[in-house]
Design an enzyme around this catalytic site. Structure first.
Site, PDB file in Angstrom:
ATOM      1  N   MET A   1       5.093   2.762  -2.145  1.00 14.49           N
ATOM      2  CA  MET A   1       6.249   3.654  -2.018  1.00 14.49           C
ATOM      3  C   MET A   1       7.500   2.918  -2.501  1.00 14.49           C
ATOM      4  O   MET A   1       8.623   3.283  -2.135  1.00 14.49           O
ATOM      5  CB  MET A   1       6.408   4.121  -0.573  1.00 14.49           C
ATOM      6  CG  MET A   1       5.190   4.931  -0.108  1.00 14.49           C
ATOM      7  SD  MET A   1       5.553   6.137   1.178  1.00 14.49           S
ATOM      8  CE  MET A   1       6.161   5.095   2.456  1.00 14.49           C
TER       9      MET A   1
ATOM     10  N   ALA B   1      10.301  -0.244  -3.019  1.00 16.00           N
ATOM     11  CA  ALA B   1      10.963  -1.252  -2.170  1.00 16.00           C
ATOM     12  C   ALA B   1      10.027  -2.456  -2.036  1.00 16.00           C
ATOM     13  O   ALA B   1       9.685  -2.902  -0.934  1.00 16.00           O
ATOM     14  CB  ALA B   1      11.333  -0.664  -0.808  1.00 16.00           C
ATOM     15  N   LEU B   2       9.619  -2.964  -3.182  1.00 13.52           N
ATOM     16  CA  LEU B   2       8.518  -3.933  -3.221  1.00 13.52           C
ATOM     17  C   LEU B   2       8.913  -5.284  -2.626  1.00 13.52           C
ATOM     18  O   LEU B   2      10.031  -5.738  -2.774  1.00 13.52           O
ATOM     19  CB  LEU B   2       8.066  -4.120  -4.674  1.00 13.52           C
ATOM     20  CG  LEU B   2       7.643  -2.831  -5.392  1.00 13.52           C
ATOM     21  CD1 LEU B   2       7.225  -3.134  -6.818  1.00 13.52           C
ATOM     22  CD2 LEU B   2       6.523  -2.123  -4.645  1.00 13.52           C
TER      23      LEU B   2
ATOM     24  N   GLN C   1      -4.716   2.717   7.996  1.00 16.07           N
ATOM     25  CA  GLN C   1      -4.601   3.420   6.707  1.00 16.07           C
ATOM     26  C   GLN C   1      -5.788   3.071   5.802  1.00 16.07           C
ATOM     27  O   GLN C   1      -6.392   3.948   5.172  1.00 16.07           O
ATOM     28  CB  GLN C   1      -3.289   3.023   6.025  1.00 16.07           C
ATOM     29  CG  GLN C   1      -3.202   3.452   4.566  1.00 16.07           C
ATOM     30  CD  GLN C   1      -1.820   3.234   3.978  1.00 16.07           C
ATOM     31  OE1 GLN C   1      -0.923   3.997   4.252  1.00 16.07           O
ATOM     32  NE2 GLN C   1      -1.656   2.208   3.147  1.00 16.07           N
TER      33      GLN C   1
ATOM     34  N   ASP D   1      -1.953  -2.563   6.950  1.00 16.11           N
ATOM     35  CA  ASP D   1      -2.072  -1.183   7.441  1.00 16.11           C
ATOM     36  C   ASP D   1      -3.562  -0.882   7.612  1.00 16.11           C
ATOM     37  O   ASP D   1      -4.160  -0.152   6.812  1.00 16.11           O
ATOM     38  CB  ASP D   1      -1.414  -0.211   6.454  1.00 16.11           C
ATOM     39  CG  ASP D   1       0.080  -0.453   6.354  1.00 16.11           C
ATOM     40  OD1 ASP D   1       0.756  -0.393   7.396  1.00 16.11           O
ATOM     41  OD2 ASP D   1       0.575  -0.741   5.257  1.00 16.11           O
TER      42      ASP D   1
ATOM     43  N   GLY E   1       4.316  -8.875  -0.308  1.00 18.74           N
ATOM     44  CA  GLY E   1       3.032  -8.276   0.076  1.00 18.74           C
ATOM     45  C   GLY E   1       2.504  -7.374  -1.033  1.00 18.74           C
ATOM     46  O   GLY E   1       1.311  -7.414  -1.376  1.00 18.74           O
ATOM     47  N   HIS E   2       3.412  -6.571  -1.626  1.00 21.79           N
ATOM     48  CA  HIS E   2       2.987  -5.704  -2.739  1.00 21.79           C
ATOM     49  C   HIS E   2       2.594  -6.560  -3.952  1.00 21.79           C
ATOM     50  O   HIS E   2       1.623  -6.247  -4.654  1.00 21.79           O
ATOM     51  CB  HIS E   2       4.129  -4.772  -3.167  1.00 21.79           C
ATOM     52  CG  HIS E   2       4.581  -3.830  -2.107  1.00 21.79           C
ATOM     53  ND1 HIS E   2       5.767  -3.965  -1.443  1.00 21.79           N
ATOM     54  CD2 HIS E   2       3.993  -2.714  -1.601  1.00 21.79           C
ATOM     55  CE1 HIS E   2       5.907  -2.977  -0.571  1.00 21.79           C
ATOM     56  NE2 HIS E   2       4.850  -2.208  -0.637  1.00 21.79           N
TER      57      HIS E   2
HETATM   58  O1  PAF Z   1       1.006   2.014   2.143  1.00 20.22           O
HETATM   59  C1  PAF Z   1       1.803   2.720   1.493  1.00 20.22           C
HETATM   60  O2  PAF Z   1       2.774   2.232   0.916  1.00 20.22           O
HETATM   61  C2  PAF Z   1       1.584   4.220   1.431  1.00 20.22           C
HETATM   62  O3  PAF Z   1       1.091   4.719   2.631  1.00 20.22           O
HETATM   63  C3  PAF Z   1       0.680   4.666   0.246  1.00 20.22           C
HETATM   64  C4  PAF Z   1      -0.726   4.108   0.377  1.00 20.22           C
HETATM   65  C5  PAF Z   1       1.314   4.201  -1.057  1.00 20.22           C
HETATM   66  C6  PAF Z   1       0.581   6.187   0.208  1.00 20.22           C
HETATM   67  O4  PAF Z   1       1.831   6.782   0.066  1.00 20.22           O
END
Ligand code: PAF
Length: 282
Positions: free
Chosen positions: A29, A31-32, A152, A149, A35-36
């Site tokens: 989403m 705002a890296l 998730q 997460d 972790g990303h």
């Molecule tokens: O983990 C996230 O940033 C979000 O939940 C994802 C997997 C990009 C879905 O919008």
């Protein structure tokens, strides 16, 4: 690096990239943070090209969660991703993702309930829906998600099995280990909301989790260990605990005695008004 904001250019771009070999998708989403970038680096090790989606998904925000306040910084994110060797950014707006008349929701039973599903009703339906759409749009050979997460990840893995998203790639849904600060706190965009004092106190979360997870692995009674863990978290400055539970790592069913199946300690707790989540294997 290309940036696609509409589905047709996206499809042409991914078609061309797939000619060179496997294409990996890192859904975000924006705002890296590091972790990303760890997901991107893991993706680059496994694929010829990496595509990163940046989409602040309105369907996974609750009525009491401030979607408008979520940071949007595409230029900064794009510069970071270009430096990491990403080939393509997929950055649709809400209209491209959910056009007028959009009416479909994916709900994954079982794993979406309880834990964060209780505090954030409908959140995992929003996540499952957008992740399935991202799979259909980008058609990656594999997609990478952070283990931070954990629920998730469990929801996405369940959906992938149930809806036949698992393809020829043996590891199409790939979990990447949580990236932590030097004091153990898991990286999260929410850490920025902590005051300096709360940030220092928040380090108690991973420290106490490690102690609880070792105690359980060493055979200390689960219920008593979890009760002591919660008391210690509150004493360390956390104002409330949404949950601190031992669960089966795949089904997320409660675990009352350790067996051969992998178990996970999952926690959500608030400090200075900020809700932090974390998890560890047992
Ligand atoms: O983990 C996230 O940033 C979000 O939940 C994802 C997997 C990009 C879905 O919008």
């Amino acid at each position: 690096m290309q940036i696609a904001v509409q589905i047709d250019p996206l499809r042409s771009a991914t078609q061309a990239l797939r000619r060179d070999g496997p294409l990996a998708l890192v859904p975000t989403m924006g705002a890296l943070h590091e972790g990303h970038l760890a997901l991107v680096r893991a993706a680059r090790e496994r694929a010829a090209h990496v595509a990163v989606s940046i989409f602040v998904n309105p369907r996974q925000f609750g009525a009491n969660e401030d979607l408008a306040k979520y940071p949007r910084q595409l230029d900064r994110d794009a510069a970071l991703l270009e430096a990491e060797g990403v080939s393509l950014i997929w950055a649709p707006d809400a209209e491209a993702m959910y056009p007028e008349g959009y009416a479909t929701t994916v709900a994954v039973g079982g794993v979406s309930s309880g834990l964060c599903g209780d505090a954030r009703p409908g959140h995992f339906d929003g996540v499952a829906t957008v992740v399935l759409k991202l799979f259909n749009q980008v058609q990656p050979d594999l997609a990478l998600f952070g283990e931070k997460d954990w629920q998730q990840l469990a929801v996405i893995r369940r959906m992938a099995r149930d809806l036949d998203l698992t393809g020829p790639h043996p590891d199409r849904i790939h979990g990447v280990a949580t990236v932590r600060e030097a004091d153990g706190l898991a990286l999260s965009s929410r850490n920025a909301y902590l005051s300096a004092d709360d940030r220092a106190r928040a380090a108690a979360l991973p420290r106490l989790m490690r102690a609880a997870s070792s105690a359980i692995a060493d055979g200390t009674a689960i219920v008593a260990t979890l009760a002591d863990f919660k008391t210690a978290l509150l004493a360390a400055g956390f104002e409330s605990i949404d949950y601190a539970d031992l669960r089966d790592a795949v089904s997320l069913d409660p675990v009352s005695t350790l067996g051969p199946a992998p178990a996970r300690l999952l926690v959500a707790a608030r400090i200075g008004g900020t809700r932090l989540i974390d998890n560890l294997p047992i």
